[in-house]
Design an enzyme around this catalytic site. Structure first.
Site, PDB file in Angstrom:
ATOM      1  CG  ASP A 169      -1.938  -1.139   1.185  1.00 53.50           C
ATOM      2  OD1 ASP A 169      -2.131  -1.702   0.083  1.00 53.50           O
ATOM      3  OD2 ASP A 169      -2.516  -1.467   2.230  1.00 53.50           O
ATOM      4  N   GLY A 170       2.056   1.183   0.548  1.00 50.93           N
ATOM      5  CA  GLY A 170       2.923   2.353   0.591  1.00 50.93           C
ATOM      6  C   GLY A 170       3.306   2.871  -0.781  1.00 50.93           C
ATOM      7  CB  THR A 291      -9.678   0.206   5.601  1.00 53.70           C
ATOM      8  OG1 THR A 291      -9.083   0.832   4.453  1.00 53.70           O
ATOM      9  CG2 THR A 291     -11.152  -0.031   5.326  1.00 53.70           C
ATOM     10  CB  ALA A 292      -5.311   3.362   7.119  1.00 51.04           C
ATOM     11  CE1 TYR A 293      -3.824   5.610  15.018  1.00 53.94           C
ATOM     12  CE2 TYR A 293      -2.835   7.558  14.030  1.00 53.94           C
ATOM     13  CZ  TYR A 293      -3.111   6.791  15.146  1.00 53.94           C
ATOM     14  OH  TYR A 293      -2.666   7.185  16.373  1.00 53.94           O
TER      15      TYR A 293
END
Length: 430
Positions: A169-170, A291-293
Site C-alpha cells: 500500500d505504501g 481502513t487504515a489508522y
C-alpha cells in the site's frame, strides 16, 4: 432474456392489467408507459453505490438554488470506467525500495514495457542505485532507455500517462504524493505485506496491463484531502508566510507528539466551533483511509466511493466522543486550543511531520484531484475481497448443520425425558 428485460415485461404486463377492464391485458397508455420507465430507471439506478440524484424541485414553489461556485459533482461509481483520449506512451513504474523479492518482477515488467510495448518508462533515480540490479542481465540492456527523476526536485505534471506500482500500500501512497494535482490512472500489483490497496496479482501481468492499455477497466476514484497549514504571523509588519498545502490519500493526524500532556485541539466545521478534543489526538481521514489508522482507533469502514470525511478521536478522555462522518464538501479547521499546555504535531499519510503552535491552524477539505485507482474486478468486489483477505472481516468458524447435530439433539431430549421421570418419582415434602 436477461433479468432486467424480464422485469420490464412483467412491469408492462402488470400495468396493462391494472388499466384494462376486467383485469385482462390490454394496450398501454402513454402515461402508464412513462410510469413503468421511471420505475425501471429507479431499479437500474439503485444498483449504484450512491442513491439516485434527488429531484431539485420540492412541491409547487420550493427548489434548490443553483450554486455557480460548485466545483465538484458526484458521479455514479458504476459508470466510472477508464478510457484514453489517445494511446498512452509514458508509464511511471514505482517499486518498493530495499526489497530484493521485487527486483525480478521489476526487471521483467520494465523489459516488457520497453521492448515489447515500446513505451517510455520513468523510474526514480534511487531505484537504479540498487546494486543488486546488476545481477540481472536483462536489466543491462534496458537500463540506458529508462527515464529517471527525483521526487524532491523534479515535477512530473503532464509527463506521465499511466502508473504501475509494485509493492504494498505504501507504493500507492507514494504515487499519490508525487502528484499534488491531477493523478494519472494507477495500477497497483500486490507484492508487499498487506496489500489492501493493491488488487492485482503479478502472475499474468502482460494480459492485465494490456486490458488497461486498451481501456477495459473499472476505476475507483479515491478522494484525497487538501490540507493547508496557516502560520500565525509573527510580525504584523511582515508578509505572512506562504501556506503549506499537502494532498493526502489516507489521513491527516493531529496529536500531542512527544509531549506528555493531553492534546487540547479545537475543531471547527465550516467556521462553526464543533467541539474541543482532549485526548491523544484526532484523525481526519478519507474513505480510503478509514481502513487504515482510523479503523484501528475504533472508526467504521467506508467504501472509497462514498463522498465523505471521517473524523476519529484518538483515545479521547470522554466515553461519548464517537467517530463521526461529515459531508465531503465541508471545510474542517483544526487548531490548538488557547488553554492547551503544548503544541500539536501534524503528520500527512504518516509522513511530512509539522508542528502546530498556538495561533496556527490546519484547514482540511476534500480535494478536487482524486486518485484513479484501477480495479482488478469492480469497485464492490475489490473492496470486499480486500476486507476478507487482508483484515479477515467477519471471519469465524461456521456452525455445524442440523443433520450433524441430530444425534446430539436426540440424546439431549432423552436426557430431558429421564430427568422429568425422575422428578415425578421424587417423594413429596412433608
Amino acid at each position: 432474456m436477461n433479468e432486467q428485460d424480464l422485469m420490464v415485461a412483467r412491469a408492462l404486463a402488470a400495468e396493462s392489467r391494472e388499466n384494462s377492464p376486467g383485469g385482462s391485458p390490454g394496450p398501454l397508455r402513454k402515461t402508464h408507459l412513462t410510469k413503468v420507465i421511471d420505475k425501471l430507471q429507479t431499479f437500474r439506478r439503485t444498483r449504484s453505490l450512491n442513491a439516485p440524484s434527488p429531484i431539485q424541485q420540492f412541491g409547487p414553489c420550493g427548489r434548490i438554488m443553483k450554486n455557480s461556485a460548485m466545483v465538484m459533482q458526484i458521479q455514479d461509481p458504476a459508470s466510472q470506467r477508464l478510457t484514453w483520449y489517445k494511446p498512452p506512451l509514458t508509464v511511471l513504474v514505482i517499486k518498493k525500495v530495499h526489497d530484493a523479492q521485487i527486483l525480478a518482477p521489476f526487471v521483467q515488467l520494465v523489459h516488457w514495457l520497453v521492448h515489447d510495448k515500446s513505451m517510455v518508462v520513468f523510474v526514480e533515480a534511487a531505484v537504479l542505485d540498487d546494486t543488486l540490479l546488476a545481477e540481472y542481465g536483462d536489466f543491462t540492456s534496458v537500463k540506458e532507455r529508462l527515464m529517471t527523476f527525483r521526487a524532491s526536485t523534479d515535477d512530473l505534471t503532464d509527463k506521465i500517462d499511466f502508473i504501475i506500482c509494485l509493492g504494498g500500500d505504501g507504493t500507492l501512497l507514494h504515487a499519490s504524493s508525487l502528484f499534488q494535482q491531477s493523478v494519472p490512472p494507477v495500477m497497483a500489483f500486490h507484492l508487499g505485506s498487506l496489500g489492501f490497496l493493491t488488487p492485482f496479482e503479478f502472475n499474468n501481468f502482460q494480459e492485465q496491463v494490456m486490458n488497461v492499455l486498451e481501456g477495459h477497466a473499472a476505476l475507483t476514484l479515491r478522494s484525497r484531502l487538501q490540507c493547508v497549514v496557516l502560520r500565525k504571523s509573527q510580525d504584523d509588519n511582515k508578509d505572512k508566510k506562504k501556506p503549506t498545502t499537502i494532498l493526502v490519500l489516507n489521513e491527516v493526524v493531529v496529536d500531542r507528539g512527544p509531549s506528555p500532556y493531553l492534546s487540547n485541539i479545537d475543531l471547527f466545521l465550516d467556521g462553526k466551533h464543533i467541539t474541543s478534543v482532549q485526548g491523544d489526538g484526532l484523525i481526519v481521514s478519507t474513505p480510503t483511509g478509514s481502513t487504515a489508522y482510523a479503523v484501528a482507533a475504533g472508526a467504521s469502514m467506508i467504501h472509497p466511493s462514498v463522498p465523505a470525511i471521517m473524523v476519529t478521536p484518538i483515545c479521547p478522555h470522554s466515553l461519548s466522543f464517537r467517530p463521526i462522518v461529515v459531508p465531503a464538501g465541508v471545510e474542517l479547521k483544526i487548531m490548538p486550543s488557547p488553554e492547551a499546555r503544548n503544541s500539536a504535531s501534524v503528520s500527512f499519510d504518516g509522513r511530512s511531520q509539522l508542528t502546530l503552535r498556538p495561533g496556527d491552524s490546519l484547514y482540511v477539505t476534500t480535494s478536487v484531484y482524486p486518485v484513479p485507482s484501477i480495479c482488478a474486478q469492480d469497485q464492490i468486489s475489490d473492496w470486499f475481497d480486500s476486507l476478507a483477505e487482508c483484515l479477515h472481516w467477519n471471519v469465524r468458524k461456521k456452525q455445524k448443520q442440523m443433520d450433524e447435530l441430530s444425534d446430539l439433539t436426540h440424546s439431549s431430549s432423552d436426557n430431558l425425558e429421564e430427568l422429568d421421570n425422575n422428578h415425578d418419582e421424587r417423594p413429596s415434602d412433608t
